[in-house]
Design a protein around this motif. Structure first.
Motif, PDB file in Angstrom:
ATOM      1  N   ALA A   1       0.706  -1.143  -0.134  1.00 45.29           N
ATOM      2  CA  ALA A   1      -0.017  -0.059  -0.102  1.00 45.29           C
ATOM      3  C   ALA A   1       0.927   1.320   0.034  1.00 45.29           C
ATOM      4  CB  ALA A   1      -1.223   0.049   1.094  1.00 45.29           C
ATOM      5  N   PRO A   2       1.497   1.591  -1.093  1.00 42.25           N
ATOM      6  CA  PRO A   2       2.738   2.522  -1.221  1.00 42.25           C
ATOM      7  C   PRO A   2       1.931   3.708  -1.563  1.00 42.25           C
ATOM      8  CG  PRO A   2       2.585   1.373  -3.113  1.00 42.25           C
ATOM      9  CD  PRO A   2       1.619   0.683  -2.293  1.00 42.25           C
ATOM     10  N   LEU A   3       0.812   4.333  -0.948  1.00 44.35           N
ATOM     11  CA  LEU A   3       0.040   5.442  -1.374  1.00 44.35           C
ATOM     12  C   LEU A   3       0.594   6.666  -0.614  1.00 44.35           C
ATOM     13  CD1 LEU A   3      -2.104   3.232  -0.919  1.00 44.35           C
ATOM     14  CD2 LEU A   3      -3.719   4.905  -1.777  1.00 44.35           C
ATOM     15  N   LYS A   4       0.634   7.629  -1.400  1.00 41.95           N
ATOM     16  CA  LYS A   4       1.333   8.984  -1.240  1.00 41.95           C
ATOM     17  C   LYS A   4       0.346   9.861  -0.501  1.00 41.95           C
ATOM     18  CE  LYS A   4       5.508   7.898  -2.162  1.00 41.95           C
ATOM     19  NZ  LYS A   4       6.480   7.669  -1.023  1.00 41.95           N
ATOM     20  N   ILE A   5      -0.864   9.855  -1.241  1.00 45.12           N
ATOM     21  CA  ILE A   5      -2.378  10.501  -0.749  1.00 45.12           C
ATOM     22  C   ILE A   5      -3.258   9.265  -0.457  1.00 45.12           C
ATOM     23  CG2 ILE A   5      -4.187  11.725  -1.705  1.00 45.12           C
ATOM     24  CD1 ILE A   5      -2.277  13.252  -3.378  1.00 45.12           C
ATOM     25  N   ALA A   6      -4.030   9.483   0.608  1.00 48.04           N
ATOM     26  CA  ALA A   6      -4.717   8.285   1.157  1.00 48.04           C
ATOM     27  C   ALA A   6      -5.703   8.978   2.157  1.00 48.04           C
ATOM     28  CB  ALA A   6      -4.106   7.290   1.827  1.00 48.04           C
ATOM     29  N   ARG A   7      -6.812   9.033   1.834  1.00 48.91           N
ATOM     30  CA  ARG A   7      -7.970   9.667   2.624  1.00 48.91           C
ATOM     31  C   ARG A   7      -8.603   8.566   3.532  1.00 48.91           C
ATOM     32  NH1 ARG A   7      -6.288  13.809   2.975  1.00 48.91           N
ATOM     33  NH2 ARG A   7      -7.181  13.479   5.015  1.00 48.91           N
ATOM     34  N   GLY A   8      -9.212   8.852   4.397  1.00 52.32           N
ATOM     35  CA  GLY A   8     -10.065   7.804   5.145  1.00 52.32           C
ATOM     36  C   GLY A   8      -9.334   6.652   5.674  1.00 52.32           C
ATOM     37  N   VAL A   9      -9.950   5.501   5.448  1.00 49.91           N
ATOM     38  CA  VAL A   9      -9.362   4.158   5.739  1.00 49.91           C
ATOM     39  C   VAL A   9      -9.281   3.190   4.431  1.00 49.91           C
ATOM     40  CG1 VAL A   9     -10.037   1.853   7.003  1.00 49.91           C
ATOM     41  CG2 VAL A   9     -10.496   3.991   7.929  1.00 49.91           C
TER      42      VAL A   9
ATOM     43  N   ALA B   1      -6.687 -11.199   5.469  1.00 51.19           N
ATOM     44  CA  ALA B   1      -6.252 -12.318   4.697  1.00 51.19           C
ATOM     45  C   ALA B   1      -4.810 -12.990   5.341  1.00 51.19           C
ATOM     46  CB  ALA B   1      -6.104 -12.058   3.354  1.00 51.19           C
ATOM     47  N   GLY B   2      -4.361 -12.340   6.490  1.00 53.46           N
ATOM     48  CA  GLY B   2      -3.366 -12.942   7.134  1.00 53.46           C
ATOM     49  C   GLY B   2      -2.064 -12.353   6.263  1.00 53.46           C
ATOM     50  N   LYS B   3      -1.848 -11.472   5.698  1.00 51.82           N
ATOM     51  CA  LYS B   3      -0.819 -11.026   4.820  1.00 51.82           C
ATOM     52  C   LYS B   3      -0.057  -9.912   5.689  1.00 51.82           C
ATOM     53  CE  LYS B   3      -1.191 -14.192   1.817  1.00 51.82           C
ATOM     54  NZ  LYS B   3       0.042 -15.249   1.803  1.00 51.82           N
ATOM     55  N   ALA B   4       1.497  -9.908   5.513  1.00 52.76           N
ATOM     56  CA  ALA B   4       2.094  -8.912   5.900  1.00 52.76           C
ATOM     57  C   ALA B   4       1.937  -7.904   4.847  1.00 52.76           C
ATOM     58  CB  ALA B   4       3.608  -9.256   6.119  1.00 52.76           C
ATOM     59  N   VAL B   5       1.904  -6.614   5.481  1.00 50.66           N
ATOM     60  CA  VAL B   5       1.588  -5.300   4.516  1.00 50.66           C
ATOM     61  C   VAL B   5       2.668  -4.206   4.807  1.00 50.66           C
ATOM     62  CG1 VAL B   5       0.156  -3.620   3.767  1.00 50.66           C
ATOM     63  CG2 VAL B   5      -1.007  -5.601   4.789  1.00 50.66           C
ATOM     64  N   VAL B   6       3.313  -4.091   3.505  1.00 52.21           N
ATOM     65  CA  VAL B   6       4.442  -2.913   3.596  1.00 52.21           C
ATOM     66  C   VAL B   6       3.524  -1.643   2.967  1.00 52.21           C
ATOM     67  CG1 VAL B   6       6.354  -1.883   2.742  1.00 52.21           C
ATOM     68  CG2 VAL B   6       6.126  -4.361   2.965  1.00 52.21           C
ATOM     69  N   ALA B   7       3.368  -0.550   3.942  1.00 50.18           N
ATOM     70  CA  ALA B   7       2.367   0.530   3.684  1.00 50.18           C
ATOM     71  C   ALA B   7       3.201   1.791   3.985  1.00 50.18           C
ATOM     72  CB  ALA B   7       1.216   0.445   4.534  1.00 50.18           C
TER      73      ALA B   7
ATOM     74  N   GLY C   1       5.624  -2.635  12.653  1.00 54.62           N
ATOM     75  CA  GLY C   1       6.917  -3.823  13.043  1.00 54.62           C
ATOM     76  C   GLY C   1       6.396  -4.987  13.574  1.00 54.62           C
ATOM     77  N   SER C   2       5.008  -4.803  14.081  1.00 54.41           N
ATOM     78  CA  SER C   2       4.393  -6.048  14.638  1.00 54.41           C
ATOM     79  C   SER C   2       3.135  -6.602  13.771  1.00 54.41           C
ATOM     80  CB  SER C   2       4.050  -6.247  16.042  1.00 54.41           C
ATOM     81  OG  SER C   2       3.347  -5.086  16.297  1.00 54.41           O
ATOM     82  N   GLU C   3       2.170  -5.381  13.457  1.00 55.86           N
ATOM     83  CA  GLU C   3       1.029  -5.680  12.723  1.00 55.86           C
ATOM     84  C   GLU C   3       1.074  -5.313  11.312  1.00 55.86           C
ATOM     85  OE1 GLU C   3      -1.997  -5.240  16.630  1.00 55.86           O
ATOM     86  OE2 GLU C   3      -1.686  -3.487  15.149  1.00 55.86           O
ATOM     87  N   ILE C   4       2.147  -4.424  10.825  1.00 57.33           N
ATOM     88  CA  ILE C   4       2.347  -3.661   9.527  1.00 57.33           C
ATOM     89  C   ILE C   4       3.777  -3.366   9.460  1.00 57.33           C
ATOM     90  CG2 ILE C   4       1.694  -1.274  10.254  1.00 57.33           C
ATOM     91  CD1 ILE C   4      -0.137  -1.326   7.495  1.00 57.33           C
ATOM     92  N   VAL C   5       4.211  -2.954   8.345  1.00 56.57           N
ATOM     93  CA  VAL C   5       5.496  -2.496   8.072  1.00 56.57           C
ATOM     94  C   VAL C   5       5.347  -1.040   7.434  1.00 56.57           C
ATOM     95  CG1 VAL C   5       7.854  -2.728   6.797  1.00 56.57           C
ATOM     96  CG2 VAL C   5       6.774  -4.892   8.104  1.00 56.57           C
TER      97      VAL C   5
END
Length: 403
Positions: free
Chosen positions: A304-312, A322-328, A341-345
């Motif tokens: 989720a490499p968004l520079k502009i992100a509104r809301g959720v 889905a149980g996936k590690a997310v890099v955001a 570090g534990s629920e998201i990167v």
């Protein structure tokens, strides 16, 4: 048996199928309200194929009014907004067929009225005495236009800046006049309620995610599934920019270290500049798919490499479910607040993004642990049951009664 009271529900896009952020929210809210009221749905359809879903919507709504939204015609209507001194989006969604349909529906003895998005709120003007109005303005869209203006060149810099100012003023008016204004997160609610001239209050009713639906299960691996996946509506500028940035600034570094790694972009209506990414080694672009879950389940991590992100960001919630590690990016985690570090990167620069992706691709145990923690957090804090209960509390507070 006492007949159920009637309720009007307006949406700027048909709420089915729930395959993108706003449609997920509107579908869940509509489906829930239909258990309590005889709901009259009026919505625009921007994809002709979606007219096929009328029958399903009629199976639980009292009536369904669908109006085609032709982008070329809508853009011409938006130009009329320049002379009216209003947001361009108001003109975009001002359609005479919808005006007539909503006018007729508002003659009914409605228990309440709901408009999803600021652009549908004008259809509920003027107010009917004794009838509560709810506007789900969700994200502070005006801030998105401000951010666009910050990086655009003339003349679009002026256009985006004007839309920011006009829409911010319109959002303030909605908060002040409607009985309830809904925001998707506390951060968005603060934007609405701290502006100059605000006399009303925005209340947070967040988004949820169906953790059972997104749970990993047996599924056939799509031939174009990737180790790394980015999922989102690919006709949306922030998603387009994110995909292009990752492909240009990050992916070459990843491939240099892991030559067999694959990256898949999943989402409807990718523009030509996104489609051409498929010509690069290790990159696939799917276009619209009927089910995103196999792409999530067979990926090793989500982006989720968004520079502009509104809301959720639903894409983040769904990957977590889905149980996936997310890099955001930091922006993509606002409103979710997963623990870095534990629920998201979290990564915001190209170097940090590449390092994080490479680290997780090389450490399967760590990726699984982050994915498991992410799924647990999604199940604990983002259930739809709790979100719909919040909606019911708002209805009760403003005096909407189902009997």
């Amino acid at each position: 048996m006492t007949a159920r009271r009637e309720f009007l529900f307006l949406a700027h896009r048909i709420p089915y199928p729930p395959d993108k952020g706003d449609k997920i929210r509107t579908f869940r809210f509509l489906q829930h309200l239909a258990t309590r009221f005889a709901v009259h749905l009026a919505a625009f359809v921007d994809d002709p194929a979606d007219f096929a879903h009328r029958t399903y919507l009629e199976s639980f709504c009292a009536s369904v009014t669908l109006a085609p939204l032709h982008p070329a015609t809508a853009r011409l209507r938006s130009l009329q907004s320049l002379g009216r001194g209003e947001p361009l989006t108001f003109g975009y969604y001002r359609d005479q067929q919808m005006v007539r349909a909503v006018s007729l529906l508002r003659r009914k003895p409605l228990a309440g009225e709901y408009a999803f998005s600021s652009s549908m709120a004008p259809y509920l003007e003027p107010a009917v005495e004794g009838r509560p109005r709810i506007a789900d303005i969700c994200d502070a869209d005006s801030e998105k236009w401000r951010e666009y203006a910050g990086s655009a060149a003339l003349p679009m810099k002026w256009v985006y800046g004007r839309e920011h100012r006009r829409l911010a003023g319109a959002e303030t008016g909605i908060v002040n006049r409607f009985d309830a204004a809904l925001a998707i997160s506390d951060a968005e609610a603060r934007i609405f309620t701290t502006r100059r001239g605000v006399t009303g209050t925005a209340v947070t009713v967040g988004n949820g995610v169906d953790t059972d639906y997104f749970a990993a299960g047996a599924s056939t691996r799509p031939t174009d599934a990737g180790d790394v996946v980015f999922i989102g509506a690919m006709d949306y500028k922030p998603n387009i920019d994110a995909a292009l940035w990752f492909a240009d600034a990050v992916w070459p570094t990843v491939r240099a270290r892991r030559p067999l790694a694959t990256f898949t972009i999943v989402g409807a209506r990718p523009p030509s500049e996104v489609q051409t990414l498929a010509a690069r080694d290790g990159v696939a672009v799917t276009g619209r798919v009927t089910d995103v879950r196999p792409y999530l389940h067979h990926a090793r991590l989500a982006l989720a490499p968004l520079k502009i992100a509104r809301g959720v960001q639903n894409k983040v919630l769904e990957a977590m479910a889905a149980g996936k590690a997310v890099v955001a990016s930091t922006a993509a985690n606002v409103g979710i607040d997963a623990v870095a570090g534990s629920e998201i990167v979290i990564a915001d620069t190209a170097g940090a993004f590449a390092s994080s992706v490479l680290l997780l691709l090389g450490d399967e145990a760590r990726a699984r642990a982050i994915g498991a923690a992410a799924r647990a957090r999604a199940a604990r804090d983002f259930s739809w049951a709790s979100r719909l209960n919040d909606l019911d509390l708002v209805l009760r507070r403003v005096g909407v009664r189902d009997s």
